[in-house]
Write an enzyme that holds these catalytic residues in place. Structure first.
Site, PDB file in Angstrom:
ATOM      1  N   LYS A 201       7.256  41.858  -7.032  1.00  0.00           N
ATOM      2  CA  LYS A 201       6.192  41.420  -7.935  1.00  0.00           C
ATOM      3  C   LYS A 201       4.799  41.666  -7.370  1.00  0.00           C
ATOM      4  O   LYS A 201       4.623  41.876  -6.165  1.00  0.00           O
ATOM      5  CB  LYS A 201       6.396  39.939  -8.277  1.00  0.00           C
ATOM      6  CG  LYS A 201       7.570  39.751  -9.247  1.00  0.00           C
ATOM      7  CD  LYS A 201       7.680  38.337  -9.752  1.00  0.00           C
ATOM      8  CE  LYS A 201       8.793  38.223 -10.768  1.00  0.00           C
ATOM      9  NZ  LYS A 201       8.987  36.821 -11.244  1.00  0.00           N
ATOM     10  N   ARG A 235      16.510  35.995  -7.105  1.00  0.00           N
ATOM     11  CA  ARG A 235      16.682  37.066  -8.095  1.00  0.00           C
ATOM     12  C   ARG A 235      16.021  38.309  -7.524  1.00  0.00           C
ATOM     13  O   ARG A 235      14.799  38.327  -7.358  1.00  0.00           O
ATOM     14  CB  ARG A 235      16.022  36.643  -9.401  1.00  0.00           C
ATOM     15  CG  ARG A 235      16.102  37.674 -10.507  1.00  0.00           C
ATOM     16  CD  ARG A 235      15.425  37.167 -11.775  1.00  0.00           C
ATOM     17  NE  ARG A 235      15.511  38.145 -12.842  1.00  0.00           N
ATOM     18  CZ  ARG A 235      14.669  39.176 -12.989  1.00  0.00           C
ATOM     19  NH1 ARG A 235      13.679  39.345 -12.107  1.00  0.00           N
ATOM     20  NH2 ARG A 235      14.802  40.011 -13.990  1.00  0.00           N
TER      21      ARG A 235
END
Ligand code: 7PM
Length: 254
Positions: A201, A235
C-alpha cells in the site's frame, strides 16, 4: 490471507489475473506457498477505483470461487448479492470493507455460517483520501468496530465468526495508518481476531519511496509488526515470503 484480485485495474498486479484461468493458477500458487485463505475480489477498492456493477462483479468472481471449491475462500465485496452468490458457490468468509453496512448485507451473512471481516473505512474509494480527519483515529476506529460487532451479533452472527480490521489506507493519512499500527493492541482488546492489510500500500511507498512493485520487503516488515502487535490474519500479496517471516517470529515465540 493471500490476495487474488480479479479486476483489470488492481493497483498492485495491474490486472495480471483478470482472466479466470490466470487467477485460478495464481490462487493455487498462493495455497502452495502457504496461504491459509484466499481473498477473492472483483472490484478494486483502492483510492479512485471505478465502481463495478453487481453483474460484472459476479461474472468476475464466481468462476474463480467455483473453481476453488475445497480451498478456503474469502469473498472481498460489500454487495449482498455478491456475498450470497459467492457463499452459495463455496466461499467460507465474507471480507466486507463496508462492515456489513449495505442494505441486506447483515442478513446475507447471518443466513450463512460464514466468517466475516468487518473493516473500518472513512468515506468511499472515490473520496476517502481527500481529507481524512479524526480526533483520535485509534479510539474512533475501535469505537466503530465495536458498534459493528454489536450489530453483527444482534443480527445473529456469532462472535466466533467475526474478525475486525482497521482498514489501512481506507480514509487515513500516513500518520493515521502508523498510529493504527502502533496501537493495534487496543483493537485486540475488542476480543475478536484482528486482520491487517498493508501489503504494497501507499503508506509503505510513502516511507520507502518505492513504487508498488518494489514494496515486498516493506510489506513483509509491516505484516510482521502487525502480528507482533496482535494481528491474527495478515492480508498479503507475497505469501511465500510472509510465511517465512512469520515462521521466524513463531519460532521465537514458541
Ligand atoms: C488502498 C490500496 C485501499 C489498496 C485498498 C487496497 C484491504 C481489504 C483491500 C484491507 C481488508 C488492494 C487493497 N485492502 N480488505 N481489501 N483489509 N479486510 O489490495 O486492508 O487493492 S483492497
Amino acid at each position: 490471507m493471500g490476495i487474488v484480485n480479479v479486476t483489470p485495474d488492481s493497483f498492485s498486479d495491474g490486472g495480471r489475473f483478470f482472466s479466470a484461468a490466470a487467477a485460478i493458477d495464481h490462487a493455487h500458487e498462493l495455497i502452495a506457498e502457504g496461504a491459509d485463505i484466499l481473498d477473492v475480489g472483483g472490484e478494486s477498492t483502492r483510492p479512485g477505483a471505478a465502481p463495478v456493477g453487481v453483474q460484472e462483479e459476479l461474472d468476475r468472481v464466481l468462476p474463480l470461487v467455483e473453481a476453488l471449491r475445497g480451498v478456503p475462500v474469502s469473498i472481498d465485496t460489500w454487495k449482498p448479492e455478491v456475498m450470497r452468490a459467492a457463499l452459495a458457490a463455496g466461499a467460507c468468509m465474507v471480507n466486507d470493507v463496508n462492515a456489513l453496512l449495505a442494505e441486506g448485507a447483515l442478513d446475507a451473512v447471518a443466513r450463512s455460517d460464514a466468517a466475516v471481516c468487518l473493516m473500518h473505512k472513512q468515506g468511499d474509494p472515490q473520496n476517502m483520501q481527500q481529507q481524512p480527519h479524526y480526533q483520535d483515529v485509534s479510539a474512533e476506529v475501535s469505537g466503530f468496530l465495536r458498534e459493528r460487532i454489536a450489530a453483527a451479533e444482534a443480527a445473529g452472527i456469532a462472535r466466533e465468526r467475526i474478525v475486525i480490521d482497521p482498514g489501512f489506507g481506507f480514509g487515513k493519512t500516513l500518520a493515521h495508518n502508523l498510529e493504527l499500527l502502533r496501537r493495534l493492541d487496543t483493537l485486540c482488546e475488542l476480543g475478536v481476531p484482528v486482520l491487517a492489510g498493508m501489503s504494497r500500500k501507499s503508506m509503505l511507498g510513502a516511507i520507502t519511496e518505492h513504487d508498488v512493485g518494489e514494496r515486498q520487503a516493506a510489506s513483509i516488515a509491516a505484516a510482521l509488526i502487525a502480528v507482533q502487535r496482535g494481528a491474527a490474519i495478515v492480508r498479503v500479496h507475497d505469501v511465500r515470503e510472509t510465511v517465512d517471516a512469520l515462521k521466524i517470529w513463531n519460532a521465537v515465540n514458541s
